[in-house]
Write a protein that holds these residues in place. Structure first.
Motif, PDB file in Angstrom:
ATOM      1  N   GLY A  80       0.812  -1.206   0.000  1.00  0.00           N
ATOM      2  CA  GLY A  80       0.000   0.000   0.000  1.00  0.00           C
ATOM      3  C   GLY A  80       0.851   1.265   0.000  1.00  0.00           C
ATOM      4  O   GLY A  80       0.367   2.341   0.363  1.00  0.00           O
ATOM      5  N   GLY A  81       2.121   1.137  -0.387  1.00  0.00           N
ATOM      6  CA  GLY A  81       3.038   2.278  -0.366  1.00  0.00           C
ATOM      7  C   GLY A  81       3.795   2.420   0.936  1.00  0.00           C
ATOM      8  O   GLY A  81       4.657   3.287   1.067  1.00  0.00           O
ATOM      9  N   GLY A  82       3.498   1.582   1.909  1.00  0.00           N
ATOM     10  CA  GLY A  82       4.110   1.680   3.230  1.00  0.00           C
ATOM     11  C   GLY A  82       5.316   0.761   3.395  1.00  0.00           C
ATOM     12  O   GLY A  82       5.767   0.146   2.424  1.00  0.00           O
ATOM     13  N   THR A 133       1.314   5.050  -7.099  1.00  0.00           N
ATOM     14  CA  THR A 133       0.599   4.915  -5.828  1.00  0.00           C
ATOM     15  C   THR A 133       0.273   6.287  -5.240  1.00  0.00           C
ATOM     16  O   THR A 133      -0.748   6.456  -4.585  1.00  0.00           O
ATOM     17  CB  THR A 133       1.421   4.097  -4.827  1.00  0.00           C
ATOM     18  OG1 THR A 133       2.648   4.781  -4.528  1.00  0.00           O
ATOM     19  CG2 THR A 133       1.733   2.723  -5.367  1.00  0.00           C
ATOM     20  N   TYR A 134       1.149   7.262  -5.477  1.00  0.00           N
ATOM     21  CA  TYR A 134       0.899   8.618  -4.984  1.00  0.00           C
ATOM     22  C   TYR A 134      -0.283   9.246  -5.710  1.00  0.00           C
ATOM     23  O   TYR A 134      -1.070   9.989  -5.107  1.00  0.00           O
ATOM     24  CB  TYR A 134       2.158   9.461  -5.175  1.00  0.00           C
ATOM     25  CG  TYR A 134       2.263  10.633  -4.229  1.00  0.00           C
ATOM     26  CD1 TYR A 134       2.040  10.490  -2.866  1.00  0.00           C
ATOM     27  CD2 TYR A 134       2.602  11.903  -4.700  1.00  0.00           C
ATOM     28  CE1 TYR A 134       2.143  11.563  -2.002  1.00  0.00           C
ATOM     29  CE2 TYR A 134       2.720  12.985  -3.845  1.00  0.00           C
ATOM     30  CZ  TYR A 134       2.485  12.809  -2.498  1.00  0.00           C
ATOM     31  OH  TYR A 134       2.588  13.874  -1.636  1.00  0.00           O
ATOM     32  N   GLN A 152      -7.988   8.627  -2.152  1.00  0.00           N
ATOM     33  CA  GLN A 152      -8.040   8.562  -0.693  1.00  0.00           C
ATOM     34  C   GLN A 152      -8.298   9.940  -0.087  1.00  0.00           C
ATOM     35  O   GLN A 152      -9.055  10.067   0.866  1.00  0.00           O
ATOM     36  CB  GLN A 152      -6.739   7.971  -0.146  1.00  0.00           C
ATOM     37  CG  GLN A 152      -6.607   6.483  -0.418  1.00  0.00           C
ATOM     38  CD  GLN A 152      -5.448   5.847   0.332  1.00  0.00           C
ATOM     39  OE1 GLN A 152      -4.470   6.503   0.683  1.00  0.00           O
ATOM     40  NE2 GLN A 152      -5.553   4.553   0.593  1.00  0.00           N
ATOM     41  N   TYR A 153      -7.635  10.962  -0.660  1.00  0.00           N
ATOM     42  CA  TYR A 153      -7.891  12.340  -0.224  1.00  0.00           C
ATOM     43  C   TYR A 153      -8.876  13.053  -1.143  1.00  0.00           C
ATOM     44  O   TYR A 153      -9.268  14.184  -0.845  1.00  0.00           O
ATOM     45  CB  TYR A 153      -6.580  13.125  -0.166  1.00  0.00           C
ATOM     46  CG  TYR A 153      -5.576  12.551   0.802  1.00  0.00           C
ATOM     47  CD1 TYR A 153      -5.940  12.174   2.083  1.00  0.00           C
ATOM     48  CD2 TYR A 153      -4.254  12.365   0.422  1.00  0.00           C
ATOM     49  CE1 TYR A 153      -5.032  11.637   2.968  1.00  0.00           C
ATOM     50  CE2 TYR A 153      -3.317  11.831   1.300  1.00  0.00           C
ATOM     51  CZ  TYR A 153      -3.716  11.466   2.569  1.00  0.00           C
ATOM     52  OH  TYR A 153      -2.809  10.925   3.450  1.00  0.00           O
ATOM     53  N   LEU A 199      -4.882  17.863  -7.565  1.00  0.00           N
ATOM     54  CA  LEU A 199      -3.505  17.563  -7.178  1.00  0.00           C
ATOM     55  C   LEU A 199      -3.090  16.188  -7.686  1.00  0.00           C
ATOM     56  O   LEU A 199      -1.949  15.995  -8.129  1.00  0.00           O
ATOM     57  CB  LEU A 199      -3.370  17.634  -5.658  1.00  0.00           C
ATOM     58  CG  LEU A 199      -1.965  17.902  -5.103  1.00  0.00           C
ATOM     59  CD1 LEU A 199      -1.421  19.212  -5.647  1.00  0.00           C
ATOM     60  CD2 LEU A 199      -1.987  17.923  -3.590  1.00  0.00           C
ATOM     61  N   GLY A 200      -4.007  15.208  -7.636  1.00  0.00           N
ATOM     62  CA  GLY A 200      -3.696  13.882  -8.153  1.00  0.00           C
ATOM     63  C   GLY A 200      -3.425  13.903  -9.648  1.00  0.00           C
ATOM     64  O   GLY A 200      -2.514  13.224 -10.137  1.00  0.00           O
TER      65      GLY A 200
END
Length: 311
Positions: A257-259, A269-270, A277-278, A283-284
């Motif tokens: 999950g990017g972690g 993933t960003y 998610q946000y 911005l995405g």
């Protein structure tokens, strides 16, 4: 008199030469079936590739956020300034993306080259091994990611079972990249092996036999004959592997999950984190545009380096 004859000939030639519309109409009549077969693919590309691309570029210049009803206004380059100068994570994620692509591709080809050389030999059950080689490649990425996640599981994982430990492979910064790269290499190396094997099949055996008669060892024949002849195949297939790895969002997302944190976050993933998610679509989309620009620069540098090596 001669000039008038030449003028008449020019007029007749122009009259006989079909116009562009006539040529297009004749080509359509001749290849109409082919055009109709291509049409579904063109429609698919237009709807699911071209339109999303331009829509992402448009959204990157807006402040659209699904959590803010009044958003969606044009803000110019504000999103790009935010990412490039104010986001403390962006440049680190760009570096991790390049690391992910380069290391994963290199590992794939370090395994693919010897694997292709072995499968090109007359070994027992060669057809069987070639068929089994394709299993990781044809398995969906999400399924493959879940399999590796189970292998790395800290409580019930197969790896800890055989090692007799309870180590959390995907939760430790020291091992998470190694674990992710191993899974990515396993998924991607069959494609590289297949391309190299096809290249080996196209090499004239008489060249290798002549080198053997001249006293060249197999090691020398590989580096002086086989590898130079494989350069076009390696260059083209490596480019495709780079692009595929760059966009391989599913593997990292399923595994980590990017972690932990943002340790294994890459640009794809960003993009997902910012957009879904946000819910910050502006911005995405800006991250997506910058990701595309970075990839284009990387490809241009790759081709420039490749041309330099060929010269």
């Amino acid at each position: 008199m001669k000039s008038s004859v030449n003028y008449n000939r020019t007029i007749l030639t122009q009259e006989r030469t079909p116009g562009k519309l006539t040529v297009i109409r004749d080509n359509y009549k001749k290849y109409s079936i082919a055009y109709w077969f291509i049409l579904p693919t063109l429609l698919y590309l237009a709807v699911f590739q071209v339109y999303p691309l331009f829509e992402s570029i448009r959204l990157s210049f807006t402040n659209l956020n699904f959590l803010i009803p009044t958003s969606g206004e044009y803000v110019g380059f504000q999103n790009f300034k935010e990412l490039l100068f104010n986001d403390p994570e962006f440049w680190g994620i760009v570096g991790k993306s390049l690391f992910w692509v380069l290391v994963s591709t290199v590992l794939q080809y370090l395994i693919a080259v010897p694997a292709a050389l072995i499968l090109n030999q007359s070994i027992r059950f060669r057809s069987l091994w070639r068929g089994l080689l394709m299993v990781p490649w044809v398995t969906p990425i999400v399924i493959m990611g879940l399999i590796w996640k189970w292998i790395y599981d800290g409580d019930y994982g197969l790896l800890n079972h055989y090692l007799g430990t309870d180590f959390v492979w995907l939760g430790d910064d020291r091992t998470v990249w190694l674990s992710v790269l191993l899974a990515s290499t396993w998924k991607g190396f069959p494609y590289a092996t297949l391309m190299i094997l096809a290249g080996l099949q196209g090499i004239d055996r008489s060249l290798l036999e002549a080198a053997s008669i001249d006293g060249c060892s197999r090691f020398q024949s590989f580096f002086r004959i086989t590898l130079p002849l494989l350069k076009p195949v390696l260059a083209a297939s490596a480019m495709i592997s780079i692009v595929i790895t760059w966009t391989k969002f599913e593997m990292i997302w399923v595994l980590t999950g990017g972690g932990p944190g943002v340790s294994t976050s890459i640009l794809p993933t960003y993009i997902y984190t910012k957009s879904f998610q946000y819910y910050d679509m502006g911005l995405g989309s800006a991250v997506a545009v910058l990701s595309m620009i970075v990839m284009l620069i990387f490809i241009a540098f790759y081709f420039k380096l490749l041309k330099k090596l060929q010269d």
